[in-house]
Scaffold this active site. Structure first.
Site, short mmCIF file in Angstrom:
data_model
loop_
_atom_site.label_atom_id
_atom_site.label_comp_id
_atom_site.label_asym_id
_atom_site.label_seq_id
_atom_site.Cartn_x
_atom_site.Cartn_y
_atom_site.Cartn_z
N TYR A 92 11.84 -75.20 -135.16
CA TYR A 92 11.87 -75.54 -133.74
C TYR A 92 10.58 -75.09 -133.08
CZ TYR A 92 13.80 -76.93 -129.32
OH TYR A 92 13.96 -77.56 -128.12
N LYS A 165 17.14 -78.81 -132.11
CA LYS A 165 18.17 -78.09 -131.34
C LYS A 165 19.46 -77.99 -132.15
CE LYS A 165 16.61 -77.17 -127.10
NZ LYS A 165 16.78 -75.97 -126.29
N GLY A 294 9.30 -76.95 -111.46
CA GLY A 294 9.79 -78.19 -112.06
C GLY A 294 11.26 -78.05 -112.42
N ALA A 296 12.76 -76.83 -115.09
CA ALA A 296 13.13 -75.50 -115.59
C ALA A 296 13.09 -74.46 -114.47
CB ALA A 296 12.22 -75.10 -116.74
N ASN A 449 14.22 -67.24 -124.95
CA ASN A 449 14.32 -68.51 -125.65
C ASN A 449 15.74 -69.04 -125.47
OD1 ASN A 449 14.69 -70.50 -127.66
ND2 ASN A 449 13.19 -69.53 -129.01
#
Length: 547
Positions: A92, A165, A294, A296, A449
């Protein structure tokens, strides 16, 4: 119809390779299709890891692991289980970025993903039926790849995000890999490089907006609900203009969440709760500056706002604690080009004497005097020494989370933040960071994370047969993760390490599942959530095929 030997060997969910026993080879017509030696899974794992270790670049290592994934899911996840800390950045973030950029050149297999085209909306249901080949799907990760963090719009190449994911879901929480489906919405791309690349595999036109786009999304939601009524729908890396709109439309109708809006928010909240546990301060006393407003950034702000309200503040009081800084500087109610998400957190210019000068981060920090600063800006080095020292002058334990990734886009390095604040900063980064030795203390750096959160969260939702995902579940998940910090150890991290990912993913799953049961949002009768989680957990072991 009985499967022929090649069907078995070419099916990654059935294939055991050289681990097929002599009895199985006899029973399924595999005699002579494999070398005579029967290996154990342990032996295969040692052999495969040796091959992996011989690769010289991270991208080559990822390509090798993807080949294992394509041929033998059990072996792949056994390797992940044995080497989770080493493999996470390979399968990832951050190596997935290289894979996305070179997807067209590297393409070998669709990896069981469903590709939905805005130009063929009538094929949505058939696509969702064809891709899993009759498997019982309980988890879908879907992306349209417009807003990949740190990368932007990568069209159909972003399918690697959904695949990655789902790998983490299985490796961390134990979701059965046969029950997951990666989906990419191919609505076109505005990436000029891709539009002019003769090898590009997606729709070669600009992104479709408006009614046609939302019609495709609706067809997808309806078809997935019809075909997979027990599935959790996880939205990933949608653009600013669509992410919140889609979540708001469907979150009260189906079991769904958006990882960028909610997942990022709850892992950051967990990190802040961990920091508060170490500093022995209250969240409701903090002044929080978000740099990069933004999807996030706004998602994090909303999650923190929700938690402040849970801790007793009114909505009006809670909003006063947040300050959003974007490309225009500190956001005010008369700032141009505000998104709907940003508008909820603007301030009035009358609150600041020099409001017209607050057009950059340094000026905003001086005026706001934040105690917590979070970076989701993708502006490398934005948290400069002067800014950090200004912040540290007004708070005993500054909480600083430079979250942008990959590494080249991070707002600051952890070692600099520790040094500039004389060891006082409580730091979490978006990418893995090595411990920092400073004045005789080793500072462990938490990684904020999403992988710390979404596997356990999703597994708890699925195992409890939740019909909805709500703020109470998300809050419970944050408290569970934020509670796993060692407040007595000097230099302790604000978040638990990735090395314990499988351990605390189980804890989060149980806490979230219990929240579902407490709220009576479970579809099926469940009395013991620990048992339900345990019984659903998949392990990387070979089992009888029972064909």
């Amino acid at each position: 119809m009985a499967l022929n030997p090649q069907d078995i060997l070419n099916n990654p969910f059935l294939n055991k390779g050289t681990a097929f026993t002599k009895e199985e080879r006899q029973a399924y017509g595999l005699q002579g299709t494999l070398p005579a030696k029967v290996q154990t899974l342990d032996e295969q794992a040692v052999q495969a890891y040796g091959q992996y270790s011989s690769k010289t670049t991270d991208l080559e290592k990822r390509i090798f692991l993807m080949n294992v994934f394509n041929t033998n899911r059990t072996l792949f996840y056994r390797l992940m289980e044995d080497h989770v800390v080493e493999f996470m950045p390979i399968v990832y973030d951050p190596t997935v970025a290289d894979s996305i950029e070179q997807y067209n050149e590297l393409f070998v297999s669709p990896q069981d993903a469903a590709f939905l085209s805005v130009d063929e909306p009538e094929d949505v249901e058939a696509t969702l039926k064809n891709a899993p080949g009759g498997r019982d799907i309980r988890l879908i990760v879907v992306t349209d790849s417009e807003g990949i963090l740190g990368m932007g719009d990568w069209g159909v190449n972003g399918v690697d995000i959904a695949i990655g994911k789902l790998m983490v879901y299985t490796a961390a929480a134990g979701i059965n890999p046969s029950m997951v489906l990666p989906v990419v919405i191919d609505a076109g791309t505005n990436n000029e490089k891709l539009l002019h690349d003769p090898l590009y595999l997606g729709n070669r036109h600009e992104r479709v907006r408006g009614e046609r786009y939302y019609d495709l999304i609706d067809r997808f939601v309806q078809a997935s609900g019809k075909l997979f009524p027990e599935a959790l729908l996880h939205w990933e890396d949608f653009g600013r203009s669509n992410a919140a709109t889609i979540l708001e439309k469907y979150q009260d109708k189906i079991t769904t969440f958006n990882d960028d809006i909610q997942g990022t928010g709850i892992v950051v909240l967990a990190g802040i709760l961990g920091a508060m546990k170490i500093s022995k301060e209250k969240l409701t006393d903090q002044r929080i500056l978000i740099f990069g407003a933004g999807t996030a950034g706004v998602g994090i702000t909303n999650q923190l706002l929700d938690e402040m309200k849970r801790q007793g503040l009114s909505e009006e009081e809670a909003r006063k604690h947040f300050f959003l800084v974007d490309k225009q500087g500190l956001l005010f109610n008369d700032t141009e080009e505000l998104t709907p998400g940003q508008k909820a957190f603007v301030h009035d210019r009358s609150e600041f004497e020099n409001s017209n000068e607050l057009t950059n981060l340094e000026a905003a920090v001086k005026a706001v005097q934040p105690t917590i600063m979070i970076g989701t800006s993708t502006q490398p080095g934005a948290f400069k020494e002067t800014i950090i020292k200004e912040m540290a002058a007004h708070t005993e334990r500054p909480v600083i989370f430079p979250l942008s990734n990959p590494t080249k886009l991070a707002e600051a390095k952890a070692e600099d933040l520790i040094k500039w604040t004389d060891g006082k900063a409580l730091v979490a980064t978006g990418i893995p960071a090595a411990p920092v030795d400073y004045k005789g203390v080793t500072y462990e750096i938490g990684q904020a994370n999403n992988a710390l959160m979404y596997p356990g969260l999703g597994f708890g939702i699925i195992a409890s047969t939740a019909t909805r995902v709500n703020g109470e579940m998300l809050s419970q998940a944050s408290h569970a993760l934020g509670g796993i910090v060692d407040t007595e150890q000097p230099g302790a991290a604000v978040l638990p390490p990735v090395a314990k990912l499988t351990e605390f993913s189980q804890t989060i799953a149980e806490v979230v599942g219990q929240s579902v049961l407490d709220q009576k949002l479970n579809r099926e009768e469940i009395s013991d959530i620990k048992k339900a989680v345990s019984e659903m957990k998949w392990e990387a072991k070979y089992t009888d095929l029972n064909l």
